[in-house]
Scaffold this motif. Structure first.
Motif, PDB file in Angstrom:
ATOM      1  N   PHE A  59       2.043-169.500  21.097  1.00 37.39           N
ATOM      2  CA  PHE A  59       1.504-169.298  19.751  1.00 37.39           C
ATOM      3  C   PHE A  59      -0.016-169.402  19.794  1.00 37.39           C
ATOM      4  N   PRO A  60      -0.765-168.488  19.182  1.00 34.09           N
ATOM      5  CA  PRO A  60      -0.295-167.258  18.523  1.00 34.09           C
ATOM      6  C   PRO A  60      -0.020-166.121  19.501  1.00 34.09           C
ATOM      7  N   MET A  61      -0.428-166.346  20.781  1.00 33.62           N
ATOM      8  CA  MET A  61      -0.136-165.397  21.854  1.00 33.62           C
ATOM      9  C   MET A  61      -0.093-166.207  23.145  1.00 33.62           C
ATOM     10  N   PRO A  62       0.475-165.661  24.221  1.00 38.75           N
ATOM     11  CA  PRO A  62       0.466-166.414  25.484  1.00 38.75           C
ATOM     12  C   PRO A  62      -0.962-166.764  25.908  1.00 38.75           C
ATOM     13  N   ASN A  63      -1.129-167.988  26.378  1.00 36.38           N
ATOM     14  CA  ASN A  63      -2.461-168.458  26.777  1.00 36.38           C
ATOM     15  C   ASN A  63      -2.814-168.094  28.214  1.00 36.38           C
ATOM     16  N   VAL A  64      -1.917-167.406  28.922  1.00 35.86           N
ATOM     17  CA  VAL A  64      -2.209-166.927  30.274  1.00 35.86           C
ATOM     18  C   VAL A  64      -1.838-165.447  30.350  1.00 35.86           C
TER      19      VAL A  64
END
Length: 247
Positions: free
Chosen positions: A79-84
């Protein structure tokens, strides 16, 4: 160095209040790291907080617990998007994946959107130790009992199914869990179901249950099986091995 066999540590524990930190890793987390076989460097632990919506305050607490334990810490946030950028590559670099509790129903839905159901299965085969507490235990099985849908316990039957059993967490901490597990096994909703009191973990090599371990004395693990033509449930208690207490 990956674990010698595909390994899962499914628990109802692993954390406690720290002396100088809000959270510290208890013996079950350290046991998962030991089973990874890492030596000669700092263990790499990935924390997955999907089940509590990647709550930033708890990610920070887990990061502090990892620092105190001497682990290299990688949070996987969706959340809110993949951090990798490369989720699978990042997972495969880890020694241990530790999945936090919360809503297993929400966790499964979000993981599937991002393809993590397949990623974690491939990581398991590659020797990354999969582990976690509560929802982070249930997710590896066929299903189990959950409060994901509200305060009344209900079954979840569409978990990842890496382990071909049901799972019962917080078996002594919530009075509704044991009778519901028995009922779901008796009527065939769940297969043979492996359950843990708070503070207890189950260790699987491949899909075989090899040991129950505990960080709390006096607690138990249990196997609930369907028995008889009328569909009743029988429970077998397993005495866990006590893990060394941590300071």
């Amino acid at each position: 160095m990956p674990a010698s066999e595909p390994t899962i540590v499914a628990t109802s524990g692993g954390h406690r209040v720290g002396g100088r930190t809000r959270v510290t890793f208890d013996a079950l987390v350290h046991h998962a790291v030991d089973l990874s076989g890492v030596h000669g460097r700092r263990p790499r632990l990935m924390y997955v907080g999907t089940a509590i919506g990647d709550a930033e305050h708890f990610t920070a607490r887990m990061g502090e617990a990892a620092r105190v334990a001497g682990f290299d810490f990688t949070p996987l946030q969706l959340f809110p998007m993949p951090n990798v950028a490369d989720i699978e590559g990042t997972v495969l670099e880890q020694d241990v994946v530790w999945v936090m509790g919360g809503s297993v129903a929400n966790l499964l839905a979000v993981w599937r959107v991002h393809g993590l159901d397949g990623v974690f299965r491939r990581a398991w085969r590659a020797g990354v130790v999969l582990s976690g507490v509560s929802a982070g235990s249930l997710c590896w099985f066929e299903g189990g009992t959950t409060d994901s849908y509200g305060p009344e316990l209900r079954p979840v039957t569409d978990a990842l199914g890496i382990l071909p059993y049901g799972n019962g967490v917080h078996y002594d901490g919530d009075p509704g869990r044991r009778p519901l597990a028995h009922r779901l096994v008796a009527d065939g909703t769940l297969p043979e179901t492996h359950c843990t009191d708070d503070g207890v973990g189950l260790v699987y090599r491949g899909t075989r249950l090899v040991e129950a371990v505990t960080e709390v004395p006096g607690k138990g693990a249990y196997i609930v099986r369907r028995s008889g033509p009328g569909g009743t449930a029988e429970e077998e208690r397993i005495e866990p091995r006590r893990l060394p207490a941590l300071g």
